[in-house]
Design a protein around this motif. Structure first.
Motif: not given
Length: 200
Positions: A123-124, A152-155, A159
């Motif tokens: 996630g990051s 964070p990946n901001n998926t 996030s």
């Protein structure tokens, strides 16, 4: 490792002493009536000082890992070579009482002067802001003080923005390929890291 071995000061001191000795030798043996002799000996002294400085710089940047490999006790006497990829477990909990465990990969890059750790999880990703390697004053145990940015990946919408964290990691007393320690972040999470080095 800079706090363990103040290598820049050692290089400057050695190069300075060598330069002073070279100048003294040149001045002592110089034929002041022969200008070409003065120039020739000055060139020799300068070349020797430059060569010594370049050799020491090469050792600091590149050859130190060979020296550590040839003399394994240096990993205990000074500081271990942590370079490589580490399997990482992140045990976390937050202010809402939630907790869990995440598998990640840590990539440690170390020279005799610097050390950094980048962590990639599902996630990051994180990058080093400050990292300081040192030994415990009482036990001599290797430690890494580590301050980092997390992105964070901001998926997904929850996030959140980037945040900062800090960790104190210690090398295992029983295994040279294990590191663990607690961490805290500005996102009001905390927990424990456990790392085991991958061997190729």
């Amino acid at each position: 490792m800079l706090s363990i071995l103040p290598i820049l000061r050692i290089i400057i001191t050695i190069a300075g002493l060598y330069a002073a000795a070279s100048i003294a030798a040149v001045l002592y043996g110089m034929d002041y009536g022969n200008f070409s002799d003065v120039v020739s000996k000055a060139k020799i002294a300068f070349a020797g000082t430059t060569g010594l400085g370049l050799s020491l710089t090469f050792i600091v940047i590149v050859a130190w890992r060979w020296i550590w490999w040839l003399v394994p006790p240096l990993n205990r006497w000074i500081f271990p070579d942590l370079n490589g990829t580490w399997d990482m477990e992140i045990h976390w909990h937050n202010a809402e009482g939630k907790s869990g465990k995440i598998a990640a990969l840590a990539h440690i890059k170390q020279t005799i002067l610097t050390i950094s750790m980048e962590v990639t999880s599902p996630g990051s990703e994180s990058e080093t802001l400050i990292a300081q390697a040192q030994k415990d004053k009482n036990s001599g145990r290797a430690q890494l003080y580590y301050v980092f940015n997390v992105f964070p990946n901001n998926t997904n919408p929850g996030s959140g923005p980037p945040y900062q964290g800090a960790a104190i990691l210690k090398l295992s007393n029983s295994a040279s390929d294990e590191i663990s320690g607690n961490y805290w972040t500005s996102a009001k999470t905390s927990g424990h890291y456990f790392l085991r080095k991958q061997h190729s």
